[in-house]
Write a protein that holds these residues in place. Structure first.
Motif, PDB file in Angstrom:
ATOM      1  N   LEU A 249       0.381  -0.904   0.841  1.00  0.00           N
ATOM      2  CA  LEU A 249       0.862  -1.057   2.220  1.00  0.00           C
ATOM      3  C   LEU A 249       1.608   0.196   2.635  1.00  0.00           C
ATOM      4  CD1 LEU A 249       2.042  -4.638   1.658  1.00  0.00           C
ATOM      5  CD2 LEU A 249       0.589  -4.017   3.563  1.00  0.00           C
ATOM      6  N   ARG A 250       1.336   0.646   3.854  1.00  0.00           N
ATOM      7  CA  ARG A 250       1.994   1.834   4.389  1.00  0.00           C
ATOM      8  C   ARG A 250       2.453   1.539   5.809  1.00  0.00           C
ATOM      9  NH1 ARG A 250       0.105   5.860   7.737  1.00  0.00           N
ATOM     10  NH2 ARG A 250      -2.052   5.234   7.438  1.00  0.00           N
ATOM     11  N   GLN A 251       3.702   1.864   6.087  1.00  0.00           N
ATOM     12  CA  GLN A 251       4.199   1.711   7.437  1.00  0.00           C
ATOM     13  C   GLN A 251       3.711   2.891   8.274  1.00  0.00           C
ATOM     14  OE1 GLN A 251       8.436   1.385   7.794  1.00  0.00           O
ATOM     15  NE2 GLN A 251       8.252   0.228   9.689  1.00  0.00           N
ATOM     16  N   SER A 252       3.201   2.583   9.455  1.00  0.00           N
ATOM     17  CA  SER A 252       2.677   3.609  10.338  1.00  0.00           C
ATOM     18  C   SER A 252       3.190   3.327  11.737  1.00  0.00           C
ATOM     19  CB  SER A 252       1.154   3.586  10.301  1.00  0.00           C
ATOM     20  OG  SER A 252       0.617   4.557  11.148  1.00  0.00           O
TER      21      SER A 252
ATOM     22  N   VAL B  42      -0.210  -0.862   7.629  1.00  0.00           N
ATOM     23  CA  VAL B  42      -1.612  -0.737   7.248  1.00  0.00           C
ATOM     24  C   VAL B  42      -1.723  -1.126   5.784  1.00  0.00           C
ATOM     25  CG1 VAL B  42      -3.583   0.813   7.053  1.00  0.00           C
ATOM     26  CG2 VAL B  42      -1.935   1.137   8.898  1.00  0.00           C
ATOM     27  N   ALA B  43      -2.685  -1.999   5.477  1.00  0.00           N
ATOM     28  CA  ALA B  43      -2.936  -2.443   4.109  1.00  0.00           C
ATOM     29  C   ALA B  43      -4.284  -1.885   3.668  1.00  0.00           C
ATOM     30  CB  ALA B  43      -2.946  -3.969   4.033  1.00  0.00           C
ATOM     31  N   LEU B  44      -4.310  -1.161   2.562  1.00  0.00           N
ATOM     32  CA  LEU B  44      -5.521  -0.545   2.025  1.00  0.00           C
ATOM     33  C   LEU B  44      -5.870  -1.193   0.699  1.00  0.00           C
ATOM     34  CD1 LEU B  44      -7.698   1.723   1.815  1.00  0.00           C
ATOM     35  CD2 LEU B  44      -5.922   3.114   0.726  1.00  0.00           C
ATOM     36  N   CYS B  45      -7.092  -1.690   0.569  1.00  0.00           N
ATOM     37  CA  CYS B  45      -7.573  -2.246  -0.694  1.00  0.00           C
ATOM     38  C   CYS B  45      -8.137  -1.100  -1.529  1.00  0.00           C
ATOM     39  CB  CYS B  45      -8.644  -3.296  -0.430  1.00  0.00           C
ATOM     40  SG  CYS B  45      -9.297  -4.012  -1.945  1.00  0.00           S
ATOM     41  N   LEU B  46      -7.575  -0.873  -2.699  1.00  0.00           N
ATOM     42  CA  LEU B  46      -7.995   0.247  -3.535  1.00  0.00           C
ATOM     43  C   LEU B  46      -9.367   0.032  -4.166  1.00  0.00           C
ATOM     44  CD1 LEU B  46      -4.636   1.151  -5.304  1.00  0.00           C
ATOM     45  CD2 LEU B  46      -5.588   2.043  -3.167  1.00  0.00           C
ATOM     46  N   GLU B  47      -9.785  -1.224  -4.323  1.00  0.00           N
ATOM     47  CA  GLU B  47     -11.069  -1.500  -4.963  1.00  0.00           C
ATOM     48  C   GLU B  47     -12.268  -1.238  -4.054  1.00  0.00           C
ATOM     49  OE1 GLU B  47      -8.104  -3.420  -7.459  1.00  0.00           O
ATOM     50  OE2 GLU B  47      -8.414  -3.505  -5.305  1.00  0.00           O
ATOM     51  N   ASN B  48     -12.074  -1.316  -2.729  1.00  0.00           N
ATOM     52  CA  ASN B  48     -13.235  -1.168  -1.849  1.00  0.00           C
ATOM     53  C   ASN B  48     -12.963  -0.359  -0.575  1.00  0.00           C
ATOM     54  OD1 ASN B  48     -11.834  -2.986  -0.239  1.00  0.00           O
ATOM     55  ND2 ASN B  48     -12.876  -4.728  -1.146  1.00  0.00           N
TER      56      ASN B  48
ATOM     57  N   GLU C 163      10.135   4.860   0.818  1.00  0.00           N
ATOM     58  CA  GLU C 163      10.719   3.720   1.506  1.00  0.00           C
ATOM     59  C   GLU C 163       9.708   2.958   2.358  1.00  0.00           C
ATOM     60  OE1 GLU C 163      14.207   4.820   3.641  1.00  0.00           O
ATOM     61  OE2 GLU C 163      14.971   6.002   1.986  1.00  0.00           O
ATOM     62  N   VAL C 164       8.548   3.515   2.641  1.00  0.00           N
ATOM     63  CA  VAL C 164       7.598   2.861   3.525  1.00  0.00           C
ATOM     64  C   VAL C 164       6.296   2.474   2.841  1.00  0.00           C
ATOM     65  CG1 VAL C 164       8.538   3.863   5.631  1.00  0.00           C
ATOM     66  CG2 VAL C 164       6.736   5.064   4.395  1.00  0.00           C
ATOM     67  N   TYR C 165       6.283   2.426   1.519  1.00  0.00           N
ATOM     68  CA  TYR C 165       5.090   2.046   0.772  1.00  0.00           C
ATOM     69  C   TYR C 165       5.387   0.845  -0.108  1.00  0.00           C
ATOM     70  CZ  TYR C 165       3.390   6.622   2.073  1.00  0.00           C
ATOM     71  OH  TYR C 165       3.006   7.729   2.777  1.00  0.00           O
ATOM     72  N   GLU C 166       4.352   0.040  -0.315  1.00  0.00           N
ATOM     73  CA  GLU C 166       4.472  -1.081  -1.231  1.00  0.00           C
ATOM     74  C   GLU C 166       3.120  -1.334  -1.859  1.00  0.00           C
ATOM     75  OE1 GLU C 166       5.387  -5.826  -1.016  1.00  0.00           O
ATOM     76  OE2 GLU C 166       6.567  -4.505   0.264  1.00  0.00           O
ATOM     77  N   LEU C 167       3.106  -1.624  -3.152  1.00  0.00           N
ATOM     78  CA  LEU C 167       1.890  -1.930  -3.882  1.00  0.00           C
ATOM     79  C   LEU C 167       1.907  -3.403  -4.234  1.00  0.00           C
ATOM     80  CD1 LEU C 167      -0.604  -0.502  -5.082  1.00  0.00           C
ATOM     81  CD2 LEU C 167       0.686  -0.260  -7.211  1.00  0.00           C
ATOM     82  N   ARG C 168       0.803  -4.106  -3.967  1.00  0.00           N
ATOM     83  CA  ARG C 168       0.741  -5.556  -4.232  1.00  0.00           C
ATOM     84  C   ARG C 168      -0.560  -5.946  -4.900  1.00  0.00           C
ATOM     85  NH1 ARG C 168       2.679  -8.952   1.066  1.00  0.00           N
ATOM     86  NH2 ARG C 168       4.648  -7.885   1.413  1.00  0.00           N
ATOM     87  N   LYS C 169      -0.509  -7.080  -5.553  1.00  0.00           N
ATOM     88  CA  LYS C 169      -1.686  -7.745  -6.085  1.00  0.00           C
ATOM     89  C   LYS C 169      -1.962  -8.913  -5.141  1.00  0.00           C
ATOM     90  CE  LYS C 169      -3.062 -10.163 -10.304  1.00  0.00           C
ATOM     91  NZ  LYS C 169      -2.603 -10.519 -11.661  1.00  0.00           N
ATOM     92  N   VAL C 170      -3.159  -8.951  -4.529  1.00  0.00           N
ATOM     93  CA  VAL C 170      -3.479  -9.936  -3.500  1.00  0.00           C
ATOM     94  C   VAL C 170      -4.748 -10.672  -3.899  1.00  0.00           C
ATOM     95  CG1 VAL C 170      -4.179 -10.204  -1.099  1.00  0.00           C
ATOM     96  CG2 VAL C 170      -2.413  -8.564  -1.689  1.00  0.00           C
TER      97      VAL C 170
END
Length: 88
Positions: free
Chosen positions: A8-11, A16-22, A79-86
């Motif tokens: 997740l990135r604050q813009s 904005v949420a980016l899926c790293l797998e696809n 401060e504006v990034y977050e990594l998650r398992k969804v």
């Protein structure tokens, strides 16, 4: 239901949420809204991917990840990034 790695990135005033797998993106006013939209996009993509033979699917490259992280800020701001398992 599969799990995906989401960055997740604050813009400006949205997330904005980016899926790293696809490489699929979701965008929303809050982090949860962005993740929910990303889940919907992943489910839609999966439905098409399972029925079509000419759909490309691959994890994002390091270059694409770097662009996502630095596109607006010209550098990293932890401060504006977050990594998650969804799960989607």
């Amino acid at each position: 239901m599969e799990f995906y790695t989401v960055l997740l990135r604050q813009s400006a005033s949205y997330w904005v949420a980016l899926c790293l797998e696809n490489g699929i993106l979701g965008q929303g006013i809050t982090q949860e809204d962005a993740v929910d939209k990303l889940k919907d996009a992943i489910e839609s993509f999966q439905a098409v991917y399972e029925t079509e033979t000419n759909i490309y699917k691959a994890p994002i490259s390091i270059e694409e990840l770097h662009e996502f992280l630095t596109v607006e800020n010209q550098g990293l701001n932890a401060e504006v990034y977050e990594l998650r398992k969804v799960y989607a």
